[in-house]
Design a protein around this motif. Sequence first.
Motif, short mmCIF file in Angstrom:
data_model
loop_
_atom_site.label_atom_id
_atom_site.label_comp_id
_atom_site.label_asym_id
_atom_site.label_seq_id
_atom_site.Cartn_x
_atom_site.Cartn_y
_atom_site.Cartn_z
N LYS A 78 0.84 -1.20 0.00
CA LYS A 78 0.00 0.00 0.00
C LYS A 78 0.88 1.25 0.00
CE LYS A 78 -3.81 2.08 2.61
NZ LYS A 78 -4.72 1.90 3.77
N THR A 80 2.04 5.36 -0.01
CA THR A 80 1.66 6.56 0.74
C THR A 80 0.89 7.50 -0.19
OG1 THR A 80 3.68 7.76 0.15
CG2 THR A 80 3.75 6.36 2.13
N LYS A 81 0.09 8.35 0.42
CA LYS A 81 -0.65 9.33 -0.37
C LYS A 81 0.30 10.24 -1.14
CE LYS A 81 -5.24 9.55 -0.13
NZ LYS A 81 -6.08 9.83 -1.32
N GLU A 174 -5.92 4.40 -7.83
CA GLU A 174 -5.69 4.84 -6.46
C GLU A 174 -6.66 4.14 -5.51
OE1 GLU A 174 -5.57 8.96 -3.80
OE2 GLU A 174 -6.18 9.01 -5.90
N LEU A 178 -5.26 1.56 -2.54
CA LEU A 178 -5.45 2.01 -1.17
C LEU A 178 -6.44 1.15 -0.40
CD1 LEU A 178 -5.52 5.91 -1.54
CD2 LEU A 178 -3.64 4.46 -0.72
N ASN A 179 -7.23 0.37 -1.12
CA ASN A 179 -8.26 -0.45 -0.48
C ASN A 179 -8.14 -1.92 -0.87
OD1 ASN A 179 -10.24 1.73 0.75
ND2 ASN A 179 -9.71 2.43 -1.30
#
Length: 245
Positions: A78, A80-81, A174, A178-179
């Motif tokens: 996962k 990072t933003k 994204e 992220l999920n």
Amino acid sequence: LAMRKAASTGEQRFRNNPDFPLRRFVRCGSCDSPLTGSWARSKTGKRYAYYHCHRCRTTSLRKEVLEERFLELLDRLKPTKKNLEALKETVLLVWRRRKEELDEMRPLLEKELARLEEQKKRLVDAYVYEQAIDQDTYRRELARIGEDLSLVRVEHHDNALDSLDVEAVLEFAEYVVLNARRLWEEFPLELRRRMHKVLFPEGLVWSNEAFRTPVTCLFFRDLERPEIELEKVVARTGFEPVLPA
């Protein structure tokens, strides 16, 4: 015939058993054979689910262990933003540059297509109606024009990218990365399999109680690199919406 049909149906049901979503996706680290899955019963009558290698029988582990390790792998990947935003900005920048080039090139390609189509029409007229050329010349020239047309059409098609919504593709990518854990846990078997192929195109290998370093999709690999080769990023569409958002 009925027995064959029943056997085929049973095999199909076994292959699509939702109890073992990682079956045939994860491979044995000893012999590289796909792992299969099955249930076993203890002396007390309790049933346990296992993934195991049917060929060398070196690999055997509980279903919940392998699947939890897989979810942990998704968690480790996962991003990072900050990295996601940097990659999205890079892709959009390169896409806009590429789009400008395509907009300039498209009229030239369309003009060349029209010229070749007209040349083909004149060739047919010369052979069929005017009988100004022989059959061998006609066939030779028709093949040449056909080849040129094919090349220009391919180039025109490759450059006709107006319909691709890059921002939507990036938003979808994204959302997935992220999920990933939650989506995998919620998805039915077929969507899990499609997710496997998108995230790990070469599958996974289980060896020495862990997954070997996986070959991830291009999106993950770009996130892992300290510097991105801008011109190579935008052509990659490994995260087109093959899964429902």
